[in-house]
Design a protein around this motif. Sequence first.
Motif, PDB file in Angstrom:
ATOM      1  N   GLN A   1       0.662   6.652   6.506  1.00 24.49           N
ATOM      2  CA  GLN A   1       0.252   5.891   5.521  1.00 24.49           C
ATOM      3  C   GLN A   1       1.363   5.458   4.643  1.00 24.49           C
ATOM      4  OE1 GLN A   1      -3.020   5.142   5.054  1.00 24.49           O
ATOM      5  NE2 GLN A   1      -2.615   4.097   3.286  1.00 24.49           N
ATOM      6  N   PHE A   2       2.219   6.397   4.063  1.00 28.73           N
ATOM      7  CA  PHE A   2       3.288   5.996   3.585  1.00 28.73           C
ATOM      8  C   PHE A   2       4.313   4.653   4.348  1.00 28.73           C
ATOM      9  CE2 PHE A   2       7.963   6.464   2.051  1.00 28.73           C
ATOM     10  CZ  PHE A   2       7.753   6.289   0.800  1.00 28.73           C
TER      11      PHE A   2
ATOM     12  N   LEU B   1       4.130  -2.902   4.063  1.00 31.30           N
ATOM     13  CA  LEU B   1       3.438  -4.030   3.375  1.00 31.30           C
ATOM     14  C   LEU B   1       4.236  -4.598   2.161  1.00 31.30           C
ATOM     15  CD1 LEU B   1       0.488  -5.232   2.653  1.00 31.30           C
ATOM     16  CD2 LEU B   1       0.207  -3.408   1.108  1.00 31.30           C
ATOM     17  N   PHE B   2       5.063  -3.764   1.378  1.00 34.21           N
ATOM     18  CA  PHE B   2       5.782  -4.166   0.564  1.00 34.21           C
ATOM     19  C   PHE B   2       6.734  -5.093   1.070  1.00 34.21           C
ATOM     20  CE2 PHE B   2       4.110  -0.538  -2.241  1.00 34.21           C
ATOM     21  CZ  PHE B   2       3.682  -1.392  -3.374  1.00 34.21           C
TER      22      PHE B   2
ATOM     23  N   GLU C   1      -5.651  -5.596   6.456  1.00 33.97           N
ATOM     24  CA  GLU C   1      -4.928  -4.236   6.128  1.00 33.97           C
ATOM     25  C   GLU C   1      -5.984  -3.476   5.265  1.00 33.97           C
ATOM     26  OE1 GLU C   1      -1.218  -5.173   4.346  1.00 33.97           O
ATOM     27  OE2 GLU C   1      -0.227  -5.324   6.316  1.00 33.97           O
ATOM     28  N   TRP C   2      -6.780  -4.130   4.503  1.00 38.77           N
ATOM     29  CA  TRP C   2      -7.931  -3.783   3.511  1.00 38.77           C
ATOM     30  C   TRP C   2      -8.969  -3.387   4.340  1.00 38.77           C
ATOM     31  CZ3 TRP C   2     -10.832  -6.929  -0.533  1.00 38.77           C
ATOM     32  CH2 TRP C   2     -11.422  -6.127  -1.384  1.00 38.77           C
TER      33      TRP C   2
ATOM     34  N   ILE D   1      -4.369   0.071   2.890  1.00 35.04           N
ATOM     35  CA  ILE D   1      -3.875   0.015   1.223  1.00 35.04           C
ATOM     36  C   ILE D   1      -4.566   1.205   0.618  1.00 35.04           C
ATOM     37  CG2 ILE D   1      -4.481  -1.316  -0.808  1.00 35.04           C
ATOM     38  CD1 ILE D   1      -4.597  -3.855   1.092  1.00 35.04           C
ATOM     39  N   GLU D   2      -5.632   2.099   1.120  1.00 31.52           N
ATOM     40  CA  GLU D   2      -6.255   2.938   0.359  1.00 31.52           C
ATOM     41  C   GLU D   2      -5.076   4.216   0.338  1.00 31.52           C
ATOM     42  OE1 GLU D   2      -9.923   3.868   1.840  1.00 31.52           O
ATOM     43  OE2 GLU D   2     -10.584   1.831   1.780  1.00 31.52           O
ATOM     44  N   TRP D   3      -4.833   4.937  -0.869  1.00 31.70           N
ATOM     45  CA  TRP D   3      -3.894   6.095  -0.615  1.00 31.70           C
ATOM     46  C   TRP D   3      -4.393   7.368  -0.346  1.00 31.70           C
ATOM     47  CZ3 TRP D   3       1.252   6.188  -1.029  1.00 31.70           C
ATOM     48  CH2 TRP D   3       1.788   4.876  -1.341  1.00 31.70           C
ATOM     49  N   MET D   4      -5.936   7.424  -0.657  1.00 34.72           N
ATOM     50  CA  MET D   4      -6.386   8.697  -0.557  1.00 34.72           C
ATOM     51  C   MET D   4      -7.470   8.524   0.618  1.00 34.72           C
ATOM     52  SD  MET D   4      -5.381  10.846  -2.571  1.00 34.72           S
ATOM     53  CE  MET D   4      -4.525  10.926  -4.036  1.00 34.72           C
ATOM     54  N   ASN D   5      -7.233   9.032   1.735  1.00 38.84           N
ATOM     55  CA  ASN D   5      -8.195   8.985   2.688  1.00 38.84           C
ATOM     56  C   ASN D   5      -8.849  10.427   2.952  1.00 38.84           C
ATOM     57  OD1 ASN D   5      -7.330   6.490   3.347  1.00 38.84           O
ATOM     58  ND2 ASN D   5      -6.128   6.878   4.962  1.00 38.84           N
TER      59      ASN D   5
END
Length: 117
Positions: free
Chosen positions: A56-57, A63-64, A107-108, A113-117
């Motif tokens: 995820q990181f 993405l950045f 990606e959405w 993009i969601e940090w917490m899964n």
Amino acid sequence: MIKLMMMASMTLTLSIIMITLYLIINKKMNMERNKMTPFECGFDPKASSRLPFSTQFFLIGILFLIFDVEMVMILPMIISLKTSNMLTWILASYTIIMILIMGLYYEWKNGVIEWMN
């Protein structure tokens, strides 16, 4: 010419003397304990260095990176607005922005993009 030769020989002699003194005075060992251990902020490693990292990181980092490249592409387009053909400029801007919006939407939808899964 003799002064130059004398100065060069004095410099060489002084350099050799300083290097010899350094080698005599130096107390470091070639195979020091700290040089043989892996570097981890000065601490001894307590666990394996092959720990898995968060994908995820990694995806957020990508993405950045994509949006940094987007800025590199769009900023010169703003500067060239005065000198280029307006229709070509609008089509190029629209194409780049639509590709970025479609990528962001993809990606959405995939939950990148969601940090917490």
